[in-house]
Enzyme design. Structure first.
Site, PDB file in Angstrom:
ATOM      1  N   ASP A  51       0.811  -1.217   0.000  1.00  6.48           N
ATOM      2  CA  ASP A  51       0.000   0.000   0.000  1.00  6.48           C
ATOM      3  C   ASP A  51       0.845   1.269   0.000  1.00  6.48           C
ATOM      4  OD1 ASP A  51      -2.307  -1.461  -0.077  1.00  6.48           O
ATOM      5  OD2 ASP A  51      -2.825  -1.183   2.032  1.00  6.48           O
ATOM      6  N   GLY A  52       1.974   1.244   0.703  1.00  5.49           N
ATOM      7  CA  GLY A  52       2.842   2.417   0.727  1.00  5.49           C
ATOM      8  C   GLY A  52       3.355   2.761  -0.660  1.00  5.49           C
ATOM      9  N   ASN A 123      -5.024   9.111   0.931  1.00  7.44           N
ATOM     10  CA  ASN A 123      -5.252   8.531   2.254  1.00  7.44           C
ATOM     11  C   ASN A 123      -5.677   9.581   3.278  1.00  7.44           C
ATOM     12  OD1 ASN A 123      -4.923   5.737   2.109  1.00  7.44           O
ATOM     13  ND2 ASN A 123      -3.440   5.713   3.774  1.00  7.44           N
ATOM     14  N   ARG A 150      -6.751  21.612  21.081  1.00 10.40           N
ATOM     15  CA  ARG A 150      -5.429  21.556  21.697  1.00 10.40           C
ATOM     16  C   ARG A 150      -5.032  20.099  21.830  1.00 10.40           C
ATOM     17  NH1 ARG A 150      -7.605  26.141  24.067  1.00 10.40           N
ATOM     18  NH2 ARG A 150      -6.171  27.922  24.294  1.00 10.40           N
ATOM     19  N   ASP A 152      -1.966  16.905  20.139  1.00  8.09           N
ATOM     20  CA  ASP A 152      -0.805  16.609  19.298  1.00  8.09           C
ATOM     21  C   ASP A 152      -1.045  16.941  17.829  1.00  8.09           C
ATOM     22  OD1 ASP A 152       0.572  15.760  21.485  1.00  8.09           O
ATOM     23  OD2 ASP A 152       0.484  13.615  21.005  1.00  8.09           O
ATOM     24  N   THR A 163      -8.967   3.524   7.046  1.00  3.99           N
ATOM     25  CA  THR A 163      -8.446   2.276   7.615  1.00  3.99           C
ATOM     26  C   THR A 163      -6.985   2.404   8.037  1.00  3.99           C
ATOM     27  OG1 THR A 163      -7.809   1.471   5.429  1.00  3.99           O
ATOM     28  CG2 THR A 163     -10.016   0.867   6.220  1.00  3.99           C
ATOM     29  N   GLY A 164      -6.373   3.563   7.808  1.00  6.29           N
ATOM     30  CA  GLY A 164      -4.957   3.744   8.100  1.00  6.29           C
ATOM     31  C   GLY A 164      -4.710   4.460   9.415  1.00  6.29           C
ATOM     32  N   TYR A 165      -4.010   5.584   9.323  1.00  4.74           N
ATOM     33  CA  TYR A 165      -3.685   6.394  10.497  1.00  4.74           C
ATOM     34  C   TYR A 165      -4.950   6.740  11.275  1.00  4.74           C
ATOM     35  CZ  TYR A 165      -0.824   9.961  12.924  1.00  4.74           C
ATOM     36  OH  TYR A 165      -0.130  10.703  13.846  1.00  4.74           O
ATOM     37  N   ALA A 187      -4.502  12.829  20.473  1.00  5.95           N
ATOM     38  CA  ALA A 187      -4.236  13.158  21.882  1.00  5.95           C
ATOM     39  C   ALA A 187      -4.749  14.544  22.243  1.00  5.95           C
ATOM     40  CB  ALA A 187      -2.742  13.037  22.183  1.00  5.95           C
TER      41      ALA A 187
END
Length: 266
Positions: A51-52, A123, A150, A152, A163-165, A187
């Site tokens: 995929d990459g 993506n 506020r 990350d 489906t990724g990150y 976060a």
């Protein structure tokens, strides 16, 4: 698919991989396909490497609208963009020759940085702090202020990118036939003083998302465009919309998106 005879292969140039590809090249030529050296001459662009590599192939060849993309994984591994494996490369040629393929269309997002530079993402686009402190971002939907984030950072994902990150941050997995994009938090800081929605949310294709970075030292955040990172000086804002462009890929008739999701995660 008889008229689509020009193949361009996108892959890292290493000796071992090229030896593994030689039988595929020969089989393609024996079946009257032409292997071209320039991606602009191709009707089908084939990525090799999972995929990459597929994401890189689409980006490096300019998100072409007049050709088809397909992916071959280097090993027998599940992939959401790769229908074929290098261990069974003959299946790809056989499927093309016998019209056992269908075309699917994946939406992409258009990202404008500082209202100047535009990028496409298949993506996701992500924005994260480069400092050991929270990044502060004002979030606007169709010009209306929604929240002050506020944390990350934020991820804006396409349906296939869900489906990724995005999924790793507990965002929803979205059907790629649904024209939309999703915003997920990294976060987030939530307490009696600061508050965000605290969950991902999905925006319709007609919506415009604007992220304005508060200039408090995080003036040089990292922007992730699919699997590439960009450090752009003095980032003030990002505007994200669902693009009119799409990425057309070839798939096996009996290999739906949800079949791939099941194989990958269940």
């Amino acid at each position: 698919m008889d008229e689509r005879r020009n193949l361009y292969f996108y892959y890292p140039k290493d000796e071992e991989l090229e030896k593994r590809l030689e039988p595929l090249f020969k089989l393609a030529k024996d079946n009257h396909f032409s292997i071209v050296e320039n991606s602009n001459d191709a009707n089908i662009i084939v990525s090799v490497g999972g995929d990459g590599a597929f994401l890189q192939a689409v980006r490096k060849t300019g998100f072409r609208q007049d050709c088809l993309y397909t992916g071959i994984s280097r090993h027998n591994e599940a992939g959401l963009y790769c229908d074929f494996s290098l261990d069974h490369y003959d299946e790809m040629v056989h499927s093309i020759m016998n019209a056992e393929l269908e075309v699917r269309r994946f939406p992409v997002v258009d990202v404008s940085v500082n209202d100047e530079t535009n990028f496409l993402c298949l993506n996701e686009v992500s924005i994260r702090s480069t400092l050991i402190k929270t990044i502060v971002i004002d979030v606007f939907i169709d010009g209306n202020h929604f929240e002050r984030f506020r944390g990350d950072g934020l991820i804006v994902a396409t349906p296939t990118g869900s489906t990724g990150y995005n999924k790793s941050t507990h965002g929803a997995v979205v059907d790629p036939k649904t024209p939309c994009f999703q915003v997920s938090e990294l976060a987030s800081l939530n307490n009696n003083r600061y508050r965000t929605l605290g969950s991902s949310f999905i925006l319709d294709k007609e919506r415009t998302l604007r992220l304005e970075i508060i200039q408090d030292g995080n003036d040089y955040p990292i922007i992730g465009l699919d699997n590439e990172a960009y450090s752009i000086r003095n980032i003030r804002d990002l505007t994200v919309t669902l693009s009119d462009k799409i990425v057309k890929t070839v798939k096996l008739k009996n290999n739906s998106y949800w079949d791939r999701v099941k194989r990958t995660f269940l």
